[in-house]
Enzyme design. Sequence first.
Site, PDB file in Angstrom:
ATOM      1  N   ASP A   1     -78.287   2.484 -55.443  1.00 56.27           N
ATOM      2  CA  ASP A   1     -77.863   1.352 -56.272  1.00 56.27           C
ATOM      3  C   ASP A   1     -76.429   1.595 -56.746  1.00 56.27           C
ATOM      4  OD1 ASP A   1     -77.799  -0.868 -57.859  1.00 56.27           O
ATOM      5  OD2 ASP A   1     -79.184  -0.140 -59.366  1.00 56.27           O
TER       6      ASP A   1
ATOM      7  N   ASP B   1     -90.708   1.537 -58.464  1.00 57.24           N
ATOM      8  CA  ASP B   1     -91.511   1.057 -59.583  1.00 57.24           C
ATOM      9  C   ASP B   1     -90.794   0.047 -60.467  1.00 57.24           C
ATOM     10  OD1 ASP B   1     -89.663   3.060 -60.713  1.00 57.24           O
ATOM     11  OD2 ASP B   1     -90.790   2.696 -62.558  1.00 57.24           O
TER      12      ASP B   1
ATOM     13  N   LYS C   1     -78.505  -1.058 -51.535  1.00 61.57           N
ATOM     14  CA  LYS C   1     -78.149  -2.369 -52.086  1.00 61.57           C
ATOM     15  C   LYS C   1     -76.713  -2.705 -51.736  1.00 61.57           C
ATOM     16  CE  LYS C   1     -81.348  -2.783 -55.902  1.00 61.57           C
ATOM     17  NZ  LYS C   1     -81.545  -2.914 -57.358  1.00 61.57           N
TER      18      LYS C   1
ATOM     19  N   VAL D   1     -86.233  -4.561 -56.614  1.00 57.74           N
ATOM     20  CA  VAL D   1     -87.374  -4.487 -55.701  1.00 57.74           C
ATOM     21  C   VAL D   1     -88.369  -3.415 -56.149  1.00 57.74           C
ATOM     22  CG1 VAL D   1     -86.182  -5.376 -53.652  1.00 57.74           C
ATOM     23  CG2 VAL D   1     -86.034  -2.934 -54.182  1.00 57.74           C
TER      24      VAL D   1
ATOM     25  N   LYS E   1     -89.522  10.278 -58.967  1.00 52.08           N
ATOM     26  CA  LYS E   1     -90.754  10.092 -58.232  1.00 52.08           C
ATOM     27  C   LYS E   1     -90.564   9.191 -57.013  1.00 52.08           C
ATOM     28  CE  LYS E   1     -93.098   9.890 -62.674  1.00 52.08           C
ATOM     29  NZ  LYS E   1     -93.652   8.898 -63.622  1.00 52.08           N
TER      30      LYS E   1
HETATM   31  P1  IMP Z   1     -78.404   4.821 -58.765  1.00 45.28           P
HETATM   32  O1  IMP Z   1     -78.107   6.117 -59.432  1.00 45.28           O
HETATM   33  O2  IMP Z   1     -77.959   3.642 -59.582  1.00 45.28           O
HETATM   34  O3  IMP Z   1     -77.968   4.731 -57.332  1.00 45.28           O
HETATM   35  O4  IMP Z   1     -79.930   4.662 -58.921  1.00 45.28           O
HETATM   36  C1  IMP Z   1     -80.877   4.933 -58.037  1.00 45.28           C
HETATM   37  C2  IMP Z   1     -82.184   4.933 -58.793  1.00 45.28           C
HETATM   38  O5  IMP Z   1     -82.341   3.776 -59.619  1.00 45.28           O
HETATM   39  C3  IMP Z   1     -83.276   4.869 -57.782  1.00 45.28           C
HETATM   40  O6  IMP Z   1     -83.649   6.170 -57.370  1.00 45.28           O
HETATM   41  C4  IMP Z   1     -84.370   4.123 -58.517  1.00 45.28           C
HETATM   42  O7  IMP Z   1     -85.153   5.040 -59.249  1.00 45.28           O
HETATM   43  C5  IMP Z   1     -83.633   3.215 -59.491  1.00 45.28           C
HETATM   44  N1  IMP Z   1     -83.498   1.840 -58.936  1.00 45.28           N
HETATM   45  C6  IMP Z   1     -82.352   1.220 -58.577  1.00 45.28           C
HETATM   46  N2  IMP Z   1     -82.582  -0.016 -58.118  1.00 45.28           N
HETATM   47  C7  IMP Z   1     -83.925  -0.200 -58.182  1.00 45.28           C
HETATM   48  C8  IMP Z   1     -84.787  -1.320 -57.841  1.00 45.28           C
HETATM   49  O8  IMP Z   1     -84.399  -2.388 -57.354  1.00 45.28           O
HETATM   50  N3  IMP Z   1     -86.114  -1.110 -58.075  1.00 45.28           N
HETATM   51  C9  IMP Z   1     -86.627   0.036 -58.581  1.00 45.28           C
HETATM   52  N4  IMP Z   1     -85.849   1.092 -58.911  1.00 45.28           N
HETATM   53  C10 IMP Z   1     -84.510   0.965 -58.722  1.00 45.28           C
END
Ligand code: IMP
Length: 170
Positions: free
Chosen positions: A96, A152, A124, A146, A37
């Site tokens: 992230d 969220d 990040k 954040v 979302k």
């Molecule tokens: P990745 O697969 O670890 O890069 O994750 C990305 C997903 O993790 C994003 O699309 C978010 O849904 C969630 N996410 C990562 N960091 C945050 C944060 O600081 N706040 C809220 N959601 C986060």
Amino acid sequence: MKILIDRNKIEKRVKELGKEITADYKDKNPVFVGILKGAFIFLADLVRNVNLDVEFDFVVVSLYKGKKSPGMIILEREVLTDLSSRDVILVDEILDTGKTLDFLVNHIREKGAKSIKTCILLSKRKKREVSVKADYVGFEIEDKFVVGYGLDYNQRYRNLPFVGLMDEKD
Ligand code: IMP
Ligand code: MG
């Protein structure tokens, strides 16, 4: 809640990204694929600053929490548009670990897209678990949790017009 990036800064940066995409995709008809979302607000604001003939689709992914393969990404909703020979712009709100984006870039590549670029509002600053290229980045931020502007915490705060840092008391 502490404001990390206020709504004016976001608006200004999103406008710039829209202009950049408009210039880069001149005479093309890209398909924006939003990752739900979290990306819904960023995507909606971004594309109103893109002056091109574009199409949209959405995917929903979740993180598998079971014991067997923790961290595995599950595709809950598939792309419905035929992406073969299309220019795809994958839009997410935050980068992230890189797992989500890496999974989806590969997934869309398998669908025969002509080109795939990624557009992320927040990146990040940290060592990624998976290396993935972010082509358009709104802001680089510290490795802190954040919320707001689509992001969220337990499904709350997505509608905040700014990007905020959670306090202990929130
Ligand atoms: P990745 O697969 O670890 O890069 O994750 C990305 C997903 O993790 C994003 O699309 C978010 O849904 C969630 N996410 C990562 N960091 C945050 C944060 O600081 N706040 C809220 N959601 C986060
Ligand atoms: Mg997300």
